[in-house]
Design an enzyme around this catalytic site. Structure first.
Site, mmCIF file in Angstrom:
data_model
loop_
_atom_site.group_PDB
_atom_site.id
_atom_site.type_symbol
_atom_site.label_atom_id
_atom_site.label_comp_id
_atom_site.label_asym_id
_atom_site.label_seq_id
_atom_site.Cartn_x
_atom_site.Cartn_y
_atom_site.Cartn_z
ATOM 1 C CE LYS A 41 -4.204 -2.131 2.028
ATOM 2 N NZ LYS A 41 -5.441 -1.954 2.881
ATOM 3 C CG ASP A 74 -7.851 0.603 3.604
ATOM 4 O OD1 ASP A 74 -8.387 -0.461 2.566
ATOM 5 O OD2 ASP A 74 -6.698 0.245 3.102
#
Length: 170
Positions: free
Chosen positions: A66, A102
């Site tokens: 990420k 997220d």
């Protein structure tokens, strides 16, 4: 022509994303294939560019990529900039766009689907990696009484807490 999407991570075989997206595509009548890519720990960028060259339209990013995806993106959303991490890449020609969904996804799921009241809550955030970076600010926007970050490496938890402008502790 079938649109190509994928999730990239290492490890990746456990991911349910291809199954979930196949069901979504069937329900919404989309002609798409969603696969898994075992990302090379040494050449994440090469894997992304290879997928783009083969006609990929976008990909989800998971552990441990990420933060590298954030660095790779040519342009990033405000959420990704705030997190310093990306979980969604989309491609426009040769341009890589990064986003981080997220936090928005977690807050919506807990609030809407599980009726969790963040106001007045004490929250423990486990981990200080890309996913935690992505959920920190959206959780803080919900104004919990306290948010504590715990991580195996205490210095990473403290650094992430410091990035919260004093609203979280590590």
């Amino acid at each position: 022509m079938t649109d190509q999407y994928a999730v990239i991570g290492n490890p990746i075989e456990h991911s349910k994303s291809p199954d979930i997206h196949a069901l979504f595509a069937a329900q919404s009548g989309q002609d798409m294939h969603y696969g898994r890519i075992l990302g090379d720990l040494e050449d994440f960028a090469g894997d992304v560019h290879d997928f783009m060259r083969k006609g990929g339209r976008g990909m989800n990013v998971t552990v441990p990529f990420k933060e590298r995806a954030f660095e790779l993106a040519d342009r990033s959303s405000e959420r990704a900039e705030r997190a310093g991490a990306v979980n969604t890449l989309s491609f426009e020609g040769d341009t890589i766009l990064g986003d981080n969904t997220d936090g928005a996804g977690l807050v919506r799921d807990l609030g809407c689907n599980h009726h969790f009241n963040f106001g007045g809550a004490r929250i423990l955030l486990l981990g200080a990696g890309g996913a935690s970076r992505g959920v920190l600010h959206p959780l803080l926007q919900e104004q919990p009484v306290r948010l504590v970050i715990a991580n195996r490496t205490a210095s990473k938890a403290v650094a992430l807490a410091e990035a919260s402008d004093g609203k979280a502790s590590g």
